[in-house]
Write an enzyme that holds these catalytic residues in place. Sequence first.
Site, PDB file in Angstrom:
ATOM      1  N   LYS A 187      20.295  22.092  58.599  1.00 18.87           N
ATOM      2  CA  LYS A 187      20.297  22.134  57.130  1.00 18.87           C
ATOM      3  C   LYS A 187      21.385  23.063  56.608  1.00 18.87           C
ATOM      4  O   LYS A 187      21.899  22.861  55.496  1.00 18.87           O
ATOM      5  CB  LYS A 187      18.918  22.520  56.608  1.00 18.87           C
ATOM      6  CG  LYS A 187      18.396  23.877  57.074  1.00 18.87           C
ATOM      7  CD  LYS A 187      18.777  25.023  56.145  1.00 18.87           C
ATOM      8  CE  LYS A 187      18.327  26.361  56.695  1.00 18.87           C
ATOM      9  NZ  LYS A 187      18.654  27.485  55.805  1.00 18.87           N
ATOM     10  N   THR A 244      18.140  25.001  50.592  1.00 24.94           N
ATOM     11  CA  THR A 244      19.454  25.510  50.987  1.00 24.94           C
ATOM     12  C   THR A 244      20.594  24.723  50.351  1.00 24.94           C
ATOM     13  O   THR A 244      21.669  25.269  50.108  1.00 24.94           O
ATOM     14  CB  THR A 244      19.592  25.505  52.519  1.00 24.94           C
ATOM     15  OG1 THR A 244      18.420  26.068  53.093  1.00 24.94           O
ATOM     16  CG2 THR A 244      20.788  26.314  52.968  1.00 24.94           C
TER      17      THR A 244
END
Length: 329
Positions: A187, A244
């Site tokens: 991620k 994120t």
Amino acid sequence: MKITLLGAGAWGTALSIAFAGKHDLTLWSREEDVAADLVATRENHRFFPGYKLPESVAVATDFDAAVGCAELLIVATPIAGLRPTVDRLKAIGCSLPVLWVCKGFEAGSGKLPHQVVTEVLGQQALCGALSGPSFAEEVAAGQPTAVALAANDPAFAREAARQLHTARLRIYANDDLVGVEVGGAVKNVLAIATGVCDGLGLGLNSRAALMTRGLAEIARLGLALGADRQTFMGLAGMGDLILTCTGDLSRNRRVGLALAQNKLLPQILEELGHVAEGVYTAREVDRLSSQLGVDMPISAAVAAVLDGRLSAVQAVEQLMARDPKEELA
């Protein structure tokens, strides 16, 4: 429980604050100036300014003593610091359970954190990862947060989750250590890609498409490494990806925003002042996916931009020029 946090960066400090009301905490710092500052002012001005460390948290620079007083260790270093830390644990014959909050693949070896830990401490070591959608600043501020705790022993994962769970930091046990680690690692790479997308002003449609296709890349790599697909629909997968890629506190997203402005990587990292794990993980993911024959075009494009082989605009053009394919194939 007596807990020692190894590493007095942002995460070590934030978790010390979060757990202080429930556990007996020691925060170990390898930097004596940081430890002295924490003792004198109860604030980590170098790595985590603006948050007060509770008086109940002990601050230590003596590694052996800090480990010796603990029942559980939490390694709160970047992934580059994980192996040196567990090397020190092995050197003193430590057999305590170990958790870590770092996310990524080790540079050079391409190993996940649990592979590094068991390589050093042995297969018998109780160990696991704490991962999920969480910024250290919000954890320290007591903002409601939920994360996953996965370990190499399911019973240990459940007990550790129960012990560490607080009213503001909800911790869910997970049996899929590989999946939790892969989700947390990749991620960060996709957050760089999303930052590039936003920095180029490509719009919300593009961001949604990038994140969705990025989640498919995470799942493909995870499955190739033995993970459970369902993990990527949870906190350590989709949850961490959303945070994120969209949160302004994301260091990796900020790297992408700067790349879209054609800034050079050394300048970006110097201005950032903190480790952005996706920068180092991108190269390992690109190499590993090639070895395994896993299709990860977004991650490959990020690695190419970071290495200077493509500009941000060229990377987008390359991705958009790919032949059409079935979405769920």
